[in-house]
Enzyme design. Structure first.
Site, PDB file in Angstrom:
ATOM      1  N   ASP A  71      12.827 -20.932 -34.283  1.00 52.14           N
ATOM      2  CA  ASP A  71      12.346 -21.071 -32.904  1.00 52.14           C
ATOM      3  C   ASP A  71      11.301 -20.222 -32.706  1.00 52.14           C
ATOM      4  O   ASP A  71      11.411 -18.896 -32.098  1.00 52.14           O
ATOM      5  CB  ASP A  71      13.468 -20.920 -31.795  1.00 52.14           C
ATOM      6  CG  ASP A  71      13.107 -21.203 -30.400  1.00 52.14           C
ATOM      7  OD1 ASP A  71      11.924 -21.711 -30.407  1.00 52.14           O
ATOM      8  OD2 ASP A  71      13.640 -21.180 -29.575  1.00 52.14           O
ATOM      9  N   SER A 107      11.201 -31.857 -45.126  1.00 52.64           N
ATOM     10  CA  SER A 107      11.038 -31.782 -46.438  1.00 52.64           C
ATOM     11  C   SER A 107      12.248 -31.652 -47.072  1.00 52.64           C
ATOM     12  O   SER A 107      13.311 -31.500 -46.404  1.00 52.64           O
ATOM     13  CB  SER A 107      10.108 -30.388 -46.773  1.00 52.64           C
ATOM     14  OG  SER A 107       8.853 -30.540 -46.315  1.00 52.64           O
ATOM     15  N   GLU A 122      11.501 -27.880 -25.975  1.00 50.62           N
ATOM     16  CA  GLU A 122      11.655 -27.407 -24.689  1.00 50.62           C
ATOM     17  C   GLU A 122      11.196 -28.092 -23.434  1.00 50.62           C
ATOM     18  O   GLU A 122      12.074 -28.057 -22.497  1.00 50.62           O
ATOM     19  CB  GLU A 122      11.027 -26.019 -24.691  1.00 50.62           C
ATOM     20  CG  GLU A 122      11.355 -24.834 -25.542  1.00 50.62           C
ATOM     21  CD  GLU A 122      10.868 -23.647 -25.378  1.00 50.62           C
ATOM     22  OE1 GLU A 122      10.069 -23.492 -24.066  1.00 50.62           O
ATOM     23  OE2 GLU A 122      10.724 -22.621 -26.305  1.00 50.62           O
ATOM     24  N   ASP A 177       7.748 -20.425 -27.430  1.00 55.22           N
ATOM     25  CA  ASP A 177       8.172 -20.439 -25.982  1.00 55.22           C
ATOM     26  C   ASP A 177       7.347 -21.099 -25.310  1.00 55.22           C
ATOM     27  O   ASP A 177       5.870 -20.475 -25.335  1.00 55.22           O
ATOM     28  CB  ASP A 177       8.845 -19.053 -25.817  1.00 55.22           C
ATOM     29  CG  ASP A 177      10.154 -19.040 -26.323  1.00 55.22           C
ATOM     30  OD1 ASP A 177      10.909 -20.038 -26.745  1.00 55.22           O
ATOM     31  OD2 ASP A 177      10.656 -17.910 -25.890  1.00 55.22           O
TER      32      ASP A 177
END
Length: 822
Positions: free
Chosen positions: A334, A262, A195, A337
């Site tokens: 996600d 991974s 971000e 924030d």
């Protein structure tokens, strides 16, 4: 004169003798902490007799009459072999590294105090289910029994490193284990940095259309246009984007491109030659000595479980039982924030909320520092999360004056039951029970790949924040924290997490690639960990009608770069076999030799070949030439080549070839010009370090796996004993992934790879195999410190058997733990 010489000889001899005696004394003290695996221990902490049988690879097989005693024994075994590692992990969580390491880790401690993971872990203890609480307490008792044994019997403080840091060892408690699980979540989550980076690049670019070139969305359906970051943050000057950033010492915050990765995949009975399901798992984390992974087998009341554990946690994180196998990959959902919070101009102790200004929640925290005065830090929280310092990922460069930044993250929960979810996996008998158990998982978001005796599945686990459809940045850039539409609205229910059970094709898997494409806000993420390995994996899976354990091993160890095969014809399209013959010793002749080698290369990143080094250096130089003119010093942040960016530029997707023209020069450069210049750059850098005979280059000389001791790895002399170096194949985008450092004078060193590999065949479970990257012991004087490292490097494995007789047949020791005699 002769008398003087005699005395000088005597003094020299005495110094030599004293030096030898000093070395022997240090060796004696260090060797005192080598554990004795063949003994009997009596303790009131166990209910019934149990055994820890160490097989010939020093993997503990723990046999007990009840689960409580088995978890006690796991804690004891972890403390025998990895006590120093456990203490360092706990100190990292608590923000107490500076107590033993001094001012060098003060910034890291400050960051961790601000996150306050330790407090969240303590608060989460009461949220665990009863079975997990029993296991956590029993495990802590096992660790503490070993610590008491060390103190009572003067066993060298338990680890050689502890002689250098004489602080007393605090008892282990259940919250310490939960804290380590949260620390793993931090290391596997990279959305915060992304971000900030997206905002910084947005400020640096003249043409906002170019943002999706350099930070591309994973291939698939596109994303609606977003506003420029400057329009979201009035008063923020674009030039602040050029402020350099750095990484704090021993910081667990992942560097760009190094958040969790991974591979894991499974085959149904219809796609298995043996008639049983198959599962392969190799989680990728930063390499270290010792490895973060520790192999163990637990004989629980529900049955035997074997696989990879993490010292400090009483669970097999990835492994198998008789009926079920499981592997984990980072889902890249996600779940973070960054919120920009406005300070009250009249009172800096308040911040704006939708209801007006409110005071920060604050607490003072004292950080004790070795050989320095303590530092008091004022911790602050908003309704959105903890306030972070501007130095982290250079958050200050995207924070307007009169504002601060706060982090929203799913792991910052006082009711985090992720450890209970892991414990439930070990008790599950089939896919249905495993999925139900994983409902308790909070963070990090993971792809759980499963195989039982009948079927296979993949389920995304972990909480996914619910965002408003009107969210200003859709979670892709920092957003204004006082606007209601930017705030989280809880989490989506577990049923909305993507899942794939019994797929028609009989194969399921993940390499950190995009798993689903749904519109915002039901989307999982705009940032994914892989767009390249998945292409090679699909080819290998589809190349066979049926698979075997060996074909899964072959795929885990595959070193063919899809990226090289895709980019080389594109980037070199105007360079192959062109130009006039050039004499030896000229730059053009060297370029022709390199192009000739690359034109005949099949893309295999083999350690013995020169082509992988030529390719890696060329693409690295090319990306730097393309972006540095546009974004200046911010280009240093892009430490790894993004193949999607290179492809967009050379295919001129949405005008992306504009990156090829150097804005500050009069001529208009073409992409062929940039490719040629970048190849020359690469050859110069290679020649300076490895010589001019490019046909004699070895990728493995540059791509050495670097297993460094976390603290002693940089100490002169000692580093030769504690660090492990290995020539390795693979690269950034191969299935046998060896992510390069990307910075410094050794940018191609392998620093992030599969520290654990396992392949399980449920038609013949005892033919299953696994390996870790170093050895079981964390004691550098132990023969088990690096005994598995060469097997790992060569792509070899050891058996993963739940057969008790096999474990006992070649045991290096049996520890018998008994309650006191009545």
């Amino acid at each position: 004169m002769s008398l003087l010489i005699q005395w000088l000889m005597r003094i020299a001899s005495a110094l030599v003798i004293l030096s030898v005696l000093a070395v022997l004394f240090v060796y004696y003290l260090a060797s005192r902490s080598l554990p004795n695996y063949d003994k009997t221990l009596q303790t009131t902490a166990v209910v019934a007799p149990l055994e820890i049988v160490r097989d010939n690879a020093n993997v503990p097989h723990i046999f007990g009459d009840n689960d409580q005693d088995v978890f006690f024994a796991l804690g004891y075994a972890h403390a025998q072999d990895r006590l120093w590692q456990m203490i360092m992990l706990r100190r990292t969580v608590q923000g107490r590294l500076s107590e033993v390491l001094g001012t060098q880790t003060l910034e890291t401690d400050t960051l961790m105090r601000r996150l306050d993971l330790a407090s969240h872990a303590r608060a989460s203890v009461s949220s665990q289910d009863d079975a997990t609480l029993i296991a956590l307490r029993a495990y802590a008792n096992g660790v503490n029994t070993r610590i008491d044994e060390i103190n009572l019997n003067a066993l060298g403080r338990g680890a050689p490193e502890l002689f250098l840091f004489p602080q007393a060892i605090a008892p282990w408690v259940p919250a310490d284990s939960i804290g380590i699980q949260k620390l793993m979540a931090l290391q596997m989550t990279g959305h915060l940095e992304h971000e900030v980076l997206r905002a910084r690049v947005s400020l640096a670019l003249d043409d906002p259309k170019r943002l999706d070139d350099i930070l591309p969305v994973a291939p698939g359906t596109g994303v609606a246009a977003l506003p420029e970051y400057a329009s979201l943050m009035p008063g923020l000057a674009p030039e602040t984007a050029y402020t350099p950033s750095r990484h704090a010492a021993l910081s667990p915050f992942p560097k760009y491109g190094m958040a969790g990765a991974s591979n894991a995949w499974a085959a149904a009975t219809t796609r298995s030659a043996s008639g049983g399901t198959l599962l392969a798992s190799d989680p990728h984390l930063g390499l270290s000595a010792p490895a973060i992974w520790y192999l163990a087998r637990l004989e629980l009341e529900a049955g035997g479980v074997i696989g990879g554990t993490i010292p400090g946690l009483p669970a097999v994180i990835t492994g198998r039982s008789d009926n079920l196998g499981w592997g984990l990959t980072a889902a890249h959902a996600d779940d973070q924030d960054l919120f920009i919070e406005e300070l009250n101009p009249e009172n800096a102790q308040e911040y704006r909320t939708p209801q007006g200004f409110k005071p920060f929640r604050t607490r003072k925290s004292i950080i004790n520092i070795k050989d320095a005065s303590p530092v008091t830090v004022t911790l602050r929280w908003t309704e959105n999360g903890p306030v972070l310092p501007g130095s982290l990922y250079n958050i200050a460069s995207v924070t307007p004056p009169g504002h601060v930044a706060a982090l929203g993250w799913t792991a910052l929960s006082d009711k985090d039951t992720s450890v209970s979810a892991i414990m439930g996996l070990m008790r599950a008998r089939d896919i249905g029970q495993a999925v139900m158990a994983s409902k308790a998982h909070v963070a990090p978001a993971m792809n759980l790949t499963l195989a039982d005796n009948e079927n296979i599945a993949l389920k995304v686990i972990g909480h996914m924040p619910r965002r408003s459809e009107n969210h200003q940045s859709k979670g892709r850039m920092p957003s204004l924290g006082w606007r209601e539409e930017n705030r989280w609205q809880g989490s989506f229910p577990f049923t909305t997490n993507p899942g794939f059970v019994a797929p028609v094709g009989g194969i399921v898997g993940n390499t950190n690639n995009k798993v689903i494409d749904r519109p915002f806000p039901l989307h999982m993420s705009y940032v994914w960990g892989d767009s390249q390995r998945i292409e090679r994996w699909k080819r290998l899976m589809q190349a066979r009608q049926v698979h075997t354990r060996d074909s899964f091993v072959e795929a885990q160890l595959d070193t063919v770069s899809y990226t090289a095969r895709a980019l080389l014809p594109l980037v070199g399209a105007d360079l192959w076999f062109t130009g006039e013959a050039a004499p030896d010793g000229t730059r053009e002749r060297q370029r022709q030799r390199a192009l000739s080698l690359l034109s005949e290369w099949n893309g295999e990143m083999n350690e013995h070949l020169p082509e992988p080094l030529l390719f890696a250096a060329w693409m690295r130089a090319l990306q730097d030439r393309l972006i540095r003119d546009q974004i200046g010093p911010l280009a240093d942040t892009f430490t790894h080549v993004d193949p999607v960016f290179i492809e967009r530029v050379f295919r001129d997707v949405d005008g992306a070839s504009a990156w090829c023209d150097v804005r500050q020069s009069a001529p208009v450069e073409t992409c062929a010009d940039m490719a040629r210049l970048a190849l020359d750059d690469a050859l110069v850098s290679i020649e300076e370090r490895y010589g001019t005979q490019i046909e004699s280059l070895r990728w493995g000389d540059a791509h050495q796996a670097v297993h460094n001791h976390q603290v002693l790895g940089s100490v002169p002399v000692l580093r030769f004993f504690v660090n492990i170096r290995q020539s390795t194949s693979g690269g950034d985008n191969t299935l046998q992934r060896g992510l390069t450092r990307g910075t410094g004078d050794r940018p191609f060193e392998n620093v992030h790879a599969a520290g654990y590999r396992g392949v399980y065949d449920f038609a013949d479970p005892d033919s299953s195999v696994f390996i870790i990257s170093t050895g079981q012991s964390g004691h550098f004087l132990s023969r088990f410190y690096d005994d598995l490292a060469q097997l790992w490097r060569r792509g070899e494995y050891i058996p993963m058997s739940l057969d008790a007789d096999l474990a006992r047949a070649a045991a290096v020791g049996i520890t018998r733990i008994q309650p006191p005699a009545q």
